[in-house]
Design an enzyme around this catalytic site. Structure first.
Site, PDB file in Angstrom:
ATOM      1  N   VAL A  16       4.275 -20.037  11.790  1.00 14.48           N
ATOM      2  CA  VAL A  16       4.005 -20.565  10.443  1.00 14.48           C
ATOM      3  C   VAL A  16       4.019 -22.091  10.449  1.00 14.48           C
ATOM      4  CG1 VAL A  16       4.766 -20.591   8.032  1.00 14.48           C
ATOM      5  CG2 VAL A  16       4.982 -18.481   9.381  1.00 14.48           C
ATOM      6  N   ARG A  47      13.307 -26.047  18.559  1.00 12.59           N
ATOM      7  CA  ARG A  47      14.369 -25.722  19.511  1.00 12.59           C
ATOM      8  C   ARG A  47      13.980 -26.219  20.910  1.00 12.59           C
ATOM      9  NH1 ARG A  47      15.094 -19.513  19.161  1.00 12.59           N
ATOM     10  NH2 ARG A  47      12.880 -19.938  19.394  1.00 12.59           N
ATOM     11  N   ASP A 202      13.105  -6.333   6.717  1.00  6.65           N
ATOM     12  CA  ASP A 202      12.245  -7.378   6.152  1.00  6.65           C
ATOM     13  C   ASP A 202      11.714  -6.936   4.778  1.00  6.65           C
ATOM     14  OD1 ASP A 202      10.430  -9.893   6.739  1.00  6.65           O
ATOM     15  OD2 ASP A 202       9.086  -8.323   6.032  1.00  6.65           O
ATOM     16  N   LYS A 206      12.524  -8.427   0.937  1.00  2.66           N
ATOM     17  CA  LYS A 206      11.475  -8.765  -0.038  1.00  2.66           C
ATOM     18  C   LYS A 206      11.670  -7.968  -1.326  1.00  2.66           C
ATOM     19  CE  LYS A 206       8.224  -9.962   3.617  1.00  2.66           C
ATOM     20  NZ  LYS A 206       7.309  -9.416   4.624  1.00  2.66           N
TER      21      LYS A 206
HETATM   22  P1  NDP Z   1       8.638 -18.460  14.927  1.00  4.09           P
HETATM   23  O1  NDP Z   1       9.686 -17.776  15.732  1.00  4.09           O
HETATM   24  O2  NDP Z   1       7.234 -18.414  15.388  1.00  4.09           O
HETATM   25  O3  NDP Z   1       9.027 -19.994  14.724  1.00  4.09           O
HETATM   26  C1  NDP Z   1      10.343 -20.411  14.527  1.00  4.09           C
HETATM   27  C2  NDP Z   1      10.400 -21.908  14.731  1.00  4.09           C
HETATM   28  O4  NDP Z   1      11.735 -22.349  14.468  1.00  4.09           O
HETATM   29  C3  NDP Z   1      10.067 -22.347  16.164  1.00  4.09           C
HETATM   30  O5  NDP Z   1       9.282 -23.500  16.128  1.00  4.09           O
HETATM   31  C4  NDP Z   1      11.426 -22.659  16.767  1.00  4.09           C
HETATM   32  O6  NDP Z   1      11.376 -23.667  17.728  1.00  4.09           O
HETATM   33  C5  NDP Z   1      12.161 -23.158  15.558  1.00  4.09           C
HETATM   34  N1  NDP Z   1      13.606 -23.019  15.688  1.00  4.09           N
HETATM   35  C6  NDP Z   1      14.319 -21.924  15.993  1.00  4.09           C
HETATM   36  N2  NDP Z   1      15.622 -22.191  15.989  1.00  4.09           N
HETATM   37  C7  NDP Z   1      15.734 -23.504  15.694  1.00  4.09           C
HETATM   38  C8  NDP Z   1      16.827 -24.393  15.551  1.00  4.09           C
HETATM   39  N3  NDP Z   1      18.076 -23.972  15.723  1.00  4.09           N
HETATM   40  N4  NDP Z   1      16.566 -25.672  15.233  1.00  4.09           N
HETATM   41  C9  NDP Z   1      15.292 -26.099  15.067  1.00  4.09           C
HETATM   42  N5  NDP Z   1      14.229 -25.309  15.185  1.00  4.09           N
HETATM   43  C10 NDP Z   1      14.445 -24.021  15.488  1.00  4.09           C
HETATM   44  O7  NDP Z   1       8.783 -17.857  13.455  1.00  4.09           O
HETATM   45  P2  NDP Z   1       7.652 -17.743  12.332  1.00  4.09           P
HETATM   46  O8  NDP Z   1       6.928 -19.015  12.220  1.00  4.09           O
HETATM   47  O9  NDP Z   1       6.892 -16.499  12.514  1.00  4.09           O
HETATM   48  O10 NDP Z   1       8.567 -17.497  11.015  1.00  4.09           O
HETATM   49  C11 NDP Z   1       9.262 -18.560  10.427  1.00  4.09           C
HETATM   50  C12 NDP Z   1       9.780 -18.096   9.070  1.00  4.09           C
HETATM   51  O11 NDP Z   1       8.680 -17.683   8.262  1.00  4.09           O
HETATM   52  C13 NDP Z   1      10.720 -16.888   9.122  1.00  4.09           C
HETATM   53  O12 NDP Z   1      11.657 -17.007   8.082  1.00  4.09           O
HETATM   54  C14 NDP Z   1       9.790 -15.720   8.833  1.00  4.09           C
HETATM   55  O13 NDP Z   1      10.462 -14.621   8.270  1.00  4.09           O
HETATM   56  C15 NDP Z   1       8.868 -16.358   7.813  1.00  4.09           C
HETATM   57  N6  NDP Z   1       7.588 -15.732   7.663  1.00  4.09           N
HETATM   58  C16 NDP Z   1       6.816 -15.464   8.762  1.00  4.09           C
HETATM   59  C17 NDP Z   1       5.581 -14.890   8.606  1.00  4.09           C
HETATM   60  C18 NDP Z   1       4.712 -14.554   9.761  1.00  4.09           C
HETATM   61  O14 NDP Z   1       3.685 -13.879   9.552  1.00  4.09           O
HETATM   62  N7  NDP Z   1       5.038 -14.975  10.967  1.00  4.09           N
HETATM   63  C19 NDP Z   1       5.063 -14.536   7.263  1.00  4.09           C
HETATM   64  C20 NDP Z   1       5.954 -14.869   6.176  1.00  4.09           C
HETATM   65  C21 NDP Z   1       7.162 -15.443   6.381  1.00  4.09           C
HETATM   66  P3  NDP Z   1      10.553 -23.488  19.118  1.00  4.09           P
HETATM   67  O15 NDP Z   1       9.108 -23.534  18.726  1.00  4.09           O
HETATM   68  O16 NDP Z   1      10.965 -24.643  19.912  1.00  4.09           O
HETATM   69  O17 NDP Z   1      10.971 -22.158  19.651  1.00  4.09           O
HETATM   70  N1  HSE Z   2       7.125  -9.931   9.653  1.00  2.48           N
HETATM   71  C1  HSE Z   2       6.612 -10.051   8.346  1.00  2.48           C
HETATM   72  C2  HSE Z   2       5.615  -8.970   8.086  1.00  2.48           C
HETATM   73  C3  HSE Z   2       5.992 -11.394   8.141  1.00  2.48           C
HETATM   74  O1  HSE Z   2       5.144  -8.357   9.056  1.00  2.48           O
HETATM   75  O2  HSE Z   2       5.285  -8.720   6.936  1.00  2.48           O
HETATM   76  C4  HSE Z   2       5.536 -11.641   6.722  1.00  2.48           C
HETATM   77  O3  HSE Z   2       6.620 -11.734   5.847  1.00  2.48           O
END
Ligand code: NDP
Ligand code: HSE
Length: 429
Positions: A16, A47, A202, A206
Site C-alpha cells: 500500500v 523496516r 480481518d 472490519k
Molecule cells: P506490507 O507488509 O506490504 O507493508 C508493510 C510496510 O511496513 C513495509 O514497508 C515494511 O517495511 C513496513 N514496516 C513493517 N514494520 C515496520 C516497523 N517496525 N517500522 C517501520 N516500518 C515497518 O503491508 P501492506 O502494505 O499490504 O499493508 C499495510 C496496511 O494496510 C495493513 O494495515 C493492512 O491491513 C492494510 N491494508 C492492506 C491492503 C492490501 O490490499 N494489501 C488493503 C487494505 C488495507 P519493509 O518494506 O522494509 O519490509
Molecule cells: N487482506 C485484506 C483483504 C486486504 O484481502 O481484504 C484489504 O483489507
C-alpha cells in the site's frame, strides 16, 4: 493557494505505502489544487532500508519511525505498517506532536479505535481510516458522514478480498485452496500473516468497525462471531452449486428488530446465484447497507491491492489536509447509543447441514425427530446412498443459532449418525 507545503510522514512502504508514495508524487499538482496547498512527502519509515523501491526517493527513507513522527513539523502521518505495535505507539506519538493520522490498519482500529479517537480529540487532530474497510470502496465516510442523518439497520457484505479470491477460484476453476491463497498473496491482497484473512480475523475487524460506525455504538473485536474459510471444502462448494448457490465469506451486522441490541458476525455462507453478492468475483468486495430512510444501498469495488487501497488513503489525506487548512477536524467517534452486542446464539438464519449416516430404514425419521424436538423446521432433505452409508443434506427454515447448535449436538449422539460433515448458514433469500 498556500505555497508552504503540508508535510506528510509515510510509515510503511510495502504493497500500500509504495502506491501512496507513487500517487503523491505523480499527482502532486492535482493534490495541491484540491487541497489548497502542496503536500510534501517528508519521510518514509520502513523496516529494511536497503530494499530496492522504484520511484521512492532514497534520501527520504528511514528506519527510525519514532524520530520521524516526533520531528515537530509533520502535519499528517500516514500509517500503512499494519498490526498493533509499533503502529499504535507511532499514531499516539503523532497526535501528541500535532499531526493528524490516516491509517489503513483495521486490526488496530478494531482493537483500539475508541482510545485512538480519544487521543485524536485530545490533541485536536483527525483520525481517518477509509482504507481499513473494503479497500478502494468509499464506505467508512458514507456511513460516518453521508448516512449520519439516517438510521442504519443492517450492513451485509463481502469485506475480505483474499478469501473472496480463494472461494471464487475454488468455485470457478476448481483451483485448490493453497494454490489460490498463494496467488492472492502474490497479488498483494493477503495480510502479512494470511491467517488473518483465511481465519476471518480481518473481516471480523472490519465488521467491528462497520457495526460501530453504522449503529453509533462500540463493537469490540471479541463481540464479533468469527469463522473463516479453512473448513470450507470442495464438497461444500459442490453442494452449494447443486442448490443453485455459491459460498461467500460474509460479514453481517444487524440491529435487532426492537432496536435494543446489535449482532455482528463473520462466517462462510451459501447465497443464491441470483443474489448480487454471488457475482462478486476475485478480490472485489461488495457491501449492502440498509437504512430506514435511504432503503438499500450497495457499495462495490476492488477490496484489496496496493493501488485501490492507496486511492482510499489519498482520499483521506486530502480530507485531513483540508481540515488542517480550515483549522477544523472531521467527525470523531460517535458511540452514544451504547447498544449491547447479542451473542451468536440469538442470530436467526437458515442452515445447510451435511451428515454421514447409516443407510438403513428409520434413519431419516430419527434425524427429522431431532430437528423437530429442538424446534428447527426442515425445508428440504437430500439423501444419497454409498456402500451402506448415506450422505444426508438437510436445509432448514429460519432458526436461532442456539437451537441449531443443540440440534447438531443431539444429532452427534445418534448411533446412526456417523459424522457431521459440514454446517453452513444460508443467507440472502
Ligand atoms: P506490507 O507488509 O506490504 O507493508 C508493510 C510496510 O511496513 C513495509 O514497508 C515494511 O517495511 C513496513 N514496516 C513493517 N514494520 C515496520 C516497523 N517496525 N517500522 C517501520 N516500518 C515497518 O503491508 P501492506 O502494505 O499490504 O499493508 C499495510 C496496511 O494496510 C495493513 O494495515 C493492512 O491491513 C492494510 N491494508 C492492506 C491492503 C492490501 O490490499 N494489501 C488493503 C487494505 C488495507 P519493509 O518494506 O522494509 O519490509
Ligand atoms: N487482506 C485484506 C483483504 C486486504 O484481502 O481484504 C484489504 O483489507
Amino acid at each position: 493557494m498556500r505555497t508552504r507545503p503540508l508535510k506528510v510522514a509515510l510509515l510503511g512502504c510495502g504493497v500500500v505505502g509504495s502506491e501512496v508514495a507513487r500517487i503523491m508524487t505523480t499527482h502532486a499538482d492535482d493534490l495541491a489544487a484540491r487541497i489548497g496547498a502542496p503536500v510534501e512527502l517528508a519521510g518514509i519509515a520502513v523496516r529494511r532500508p536497503d530494499k530496492v523501491r522504484d520511484g521512492v526517493p532514497a534520501e527520504l527513507v528511514t528506519t527510525d519511525a519514532t524520530a520521524l513522527v516526533k520531528r515537530g513539523d509533520i502535519d499528517v502521518v500516514i500509517e500503512v505498517i499494519g498490526g498493533i505495535e509499533p503502529a499504535r505507539g507511532l499514531i499516539t506519538t503523532a497526535f501528541a506532536h500535532g499531526a493528524s493520522v490516516v491509517s489503513a490498519n483495521k486490526a488496530l482500529v478494531a482493537a483500539d479505535g475508541a482510545a485512538l479517537h480519544a487521543a485524536a480529540q485530545e490533541h485536536g487532530a483527525d483520525l481517518y481510516y477509509e482504507a481499513a474497510v473494503a479497500g478502494a470502496i468509499p464506505l467508512v465516510r458514507p456511513l460516518r458522514e453521508s448516512l449520519a442523518g439516517d438510521k442504519v439497520n443492517r450492513v451485509l457484505g463481502i469485506v475480505n478480498g483474499t478469501t473472496n479470491f480463494i472461494l471464487d477460484k475454488m468455485d470457478g476453476s476448481g483451483a485448490g485452496y493453497s494454490e489460490a491463497l498463494d496467488e492472492a498473496t502474490a497479488l498483494g491482497y493477503a495480510e502479512a500473516d494470511p491467517t488473518a484473512d483465511v481465519e476471518g480475523f480481518d473481516a471480523a475487524a472490519k465488521a467491528a468497525i462497520l457495526a460501530g460506525i453504522a449503529f453509533h455504538t462500540r463493537v469490540r473485536l471479541d463481540d464479533v462471531h468469527r469463522e473463516g474459510i479453512t473448513e470450507v471444502t470442495a464438497a461444500d462448494i459442490a453442494s452449494a452449486k447443486r442448490m443453485g448457490c455459491t459460498v461467500k465469506l460474509l460479514a453481517i451486522c444487524e440491529r435487532a428488530a426492537d432496536g435494543a441490541s446489535v449482532t455482528a458476525r463473520v462466517h462462510p455462507a451459501m447465497i443464491p446465484l441470483s443474489h448480487p453478492l454471488a457475482s462478486v468475483r476475485e478480490a472485489y468486495n461488495a457491501v449492502f447497507v440498509e437504512a430506514d430512510a435511504a432503503g438499500q444501498l450497495m457499495f462495490y469495488g476492488p477490496g484489496a491491492g496496493g493501488s485501490p487501497t492507496a486511492s482510499a488513503v489519498l482520499g483521506d489525506l486530502v480530507a485531513v489536509c483540508r481540515n488542517k487548512l480550515a483549522g477544523a477536524t472531521g467527525p470523531g467517534e460517535s458511540a452514544y447509543t451504547r447498544l449491547p452486542v447479542s451473542p451468536m446464539g440469538d442470530v436467526v438464519t437458515r442452515y445447510h447441514i451435511s451428515l454421514d449416516v447409516a443407510d438403513k430404514p428409520g434413519v431419516l425419521a430419527q434425524v427429522a425427530t431431532v430437528f423437530a424436538e429442538h424446534g428447527v423446521s426442515i425445508d428440504t432433505v437430500r439423501q444419497q446412498g454409498k456402500d451402506g452409508e448415506a450422505s444426508l443434506v438437510v436445509v432448514t427454515h429460519r432458526a436461532a443459532d442456539a437451537a441449531l447448535s443443540s440440534t447438531v449436538g443431539a444429532l452427534r449422539e445418534l448411533d446412526t449418525v456417523r459424522g457431521v460433515a459440514s454446517i453452513m448458514r444460508v443467507e440472502g433469500e
